[in-house]
Design a protein around this motif. Sequence first.
Motif, PDB file in Angstrom:
ATOM      1  N   PHE A  65      41.687  41.992  33.035  1.00  0.00           N
ATOM      2  CA  PHE A  65      42.905  42.527  34.370  1.00  0.00           C
ATOM      3  C   PHE A  65      42.355  42.203  35.497  1.00  0.00           C
ATOM      4  O   PHE A  65      40.634  43.010  35.834  1.00  0.00           O
ATOM      5  N   ASN A  66      42.914  41.565  36.023  1.00  0.00           N
ATOM      6  CA  ASN A  66      42.003  41.598  38.001  1.00  0.00           C
ATOM      7  C   ASN A  66      43.013  40.624  38.863  1.00  0.00           C
ATOM      8  O   ASN A  66      43.980  40.467  38.424  1.00  0.00           O
ATOM      9  N   ALA A  67      43.468  41.939  39.858  1.00  0.00           N
ATOM     10  CA  ALA A  67      44.652  42.192  39.996  1.00  0.00           C
ATOM     11  C   ALA A  67      44.642  41.069  41.529  1.00  0.00           C
ATOM     12  O   ALA A  67      45.457  40.600  42.066  1.00  0.00           O
ATOM     13  N   THR A  68      43.594  39.901  41.491  1.00  0.00           N
ATOM     14  CA  THR A  68      43.767  39.197  42.620  1.00  0.00           C
ATOM     15  C   THR A  68      44.398  37.848  41.924  1.00  0.00           C
ATOM     16  O   THR A  68      45.604  37.370  42.491  1.00  0.00           O
ATOM     17  N   LEU A  69      43.903  37.650  40.609  1.00  0.00           N
ATOM     18  CA  LEU A  69      45.138  36.907  39.534  1.00  0.00           C
ATOM     19  C   LEU A  69      45.861  36.991  39.166  1.00  0.00           C
ATOM     20  O   LEU A  69      46.805  36.029  38.904  1.00  0.00           O
ATOM     21  N   CYS A  70      46.277  38.161  39.086  1.00  0.00           N
ATOM     22  CA  CYS A  70      47.215  38.718  38.984  1.00  0.00           C
ATOM     23  C   CYS A  70      48.079  39.246  40.007  1.00  0.00           C
ATOM     24  O   CYS A  70      48.038  40.458  39.383  1.00  0.00           O
TER      25      CYS A  70
HETATM   26  C1  LIG Z   1      39.075  37.688  40.210  1.00  0.00           C
HETATM   27  O1  LIG Z   1      39.632  37.029  39.948  1.00  0.00           O
HETATM   28  C2  LIG Z   1      38.639  36.473  41.663  1.00  0.00           C
HETATM   29  C3  LIG Z   1      39.950  35.103  41.866  1.00  0.00           C
HETATM   30  O2  LIG Z   1      39.116  34.057  41.125  1.00  0.00           O
HETATM   31  C4  LIG Z   1      37.830  36.367  41.282  1.00  0.00           C
HETATM   32  O3  LIG Z   1      37.354  36.051  42.538  1.00  0.00           O
HETATM   33  C5  LIG Z   1      36.668  37.518  41.469  1.00  0.00           C
HETATM   34  O4  LIG Z   1      35.704  37.384  41.030  1.00  0.00           O
HETATM   35  C6  LIG Z   1      37.378  37.881  40.165  1.00  0.00           C
HETATM   36  N1  LIG Z   1      37.013  39.491  40.473  1.00  0.00           N
HETATM   37  C7  LIG Z   1      36.838  39.356  38.800  1.00  0.00           C
HETATM   38  C8  LIG Z   1      36.092  41.619  38.951  1.00  0.00           C
HETATM   39  O5  LIG Z   1      36.049  39.234  37.946  1.00  0.00           O
END
Ligand SMILES: *[C@@H]1O[C@H](CO)[C@@H](O)[C@H](O)[C@H]1NC(C)=O
Length: 187
Positions: A65-70
Motif C-alpha cells: 500500500f502506497n498512499a500516494t499511488l492509492c
Molecule cells: C509511492 O509512490 C510514489 C509515486 O509513484 C513514489 O514516488 C514513492 O517512492 C512511493 N513510496 C514508496 C514507499 O514506495
Amino acid sequence: MRSQILALTFATAVVGHGIVTSPPARVVGDAMKAACGQQVSNNLQSNAYGDIQQLAQIGTSQKDFNATLCDVTMCKGLQFEDNANNVQHFTAGQVVPITVDIQAKHTGTANVSVVDTATNTVIGNQLVYFPVYASTSTEIPANQTSFSVTMPDVSAQCGAAGACVMQWWWDSRQSDQTYMSCVDFTM
Ligand SMILES: *[C@@H]1O[C@H](CO)[C@@H](O)[C@H](O)[C@H]1NC(C)=O
Ligand SMILES: *[C@@H]1O[C@H](CO)[C@@H](O)[C@H](O)[C@H]1NC(C)=O
Ligand SMILES: *[C@@H]1O[C@H](CO)[C@@H](O)[C@H](O)[C@H]1NC(C)=O
Ligand SMILES: [Cu+2]
C-alpha cells in the motif's frame, strides 16, 4: 464468550454503510489492485459500502500500500481504468436521479459534487447539500436516498472520460467515518 465478543467487534468493524446504486458507481478491478494493493482492494471488494478511514487504516499495515499511488480520499482508491466501460454521459441542465443505499445510520452531512479527478478538487458549487444526513435520531427521510441533481455546465472540464466524477460524499464526524461513491461521466 471472548470469541463471540471478537466476532462481534470484527462484524461491526467490517460492516459498511452507504453507496450510490444508481447511476452506476465505480467498482474494484485490477487497476485498483495495482494502485492500492491486495488487502485494501479485497476489503473494498467484499465490502463496497465501507468508509475511507478503514481503508486507510488497513493500508498502513500493508507492504503493497502506497498512499500516494492509492489516495483513498479520491473515490476510495477506485480507478477509472476499471470503470472505463461504465461512463455516463450527461448534458448541462440534465436532471440526474440518484439512488443511495444506506445500511446503517451515522449522523453527518452529505453532498454531491463534480470532482476533478486529476486534482481531487470540487468543480464549482456542490449540486446538493444535506446539512443533517442519516441521523441516528430519526428515520432516514426518503429524499436522502432518492433525489435528483441538476448538472451544471462542466463541459469545458469534463469532456474526456476519466477527467471528472459525480461524487456522493457522506461524512459523519459522530463516527469519524466518510463514505463516498463516484460516478464516471463525460459532458
Ligand atoms: C509511492 O509512490 C510514489 C509515486 O509513484 C513514489 O514516488 C514513492 O517512492 C512511493 N513510496 C514508496 C514507499 O514506495
Ligand atoms: C462536499 O463533498 C466534497 C467531497 O466530494 C468535500 O470535499 C466537501 O467538503 C463537501 N462540502 C461540504 C460543504 O461539506
Ligand atoms: C427533503 O425533504 C425535506 C422535507 O421532508 C425538506 O425540508 C428538505 O429540504 C428536502 N431536501 C432535499 C435535498 O430535497
Ligand atoms: Cu459505523
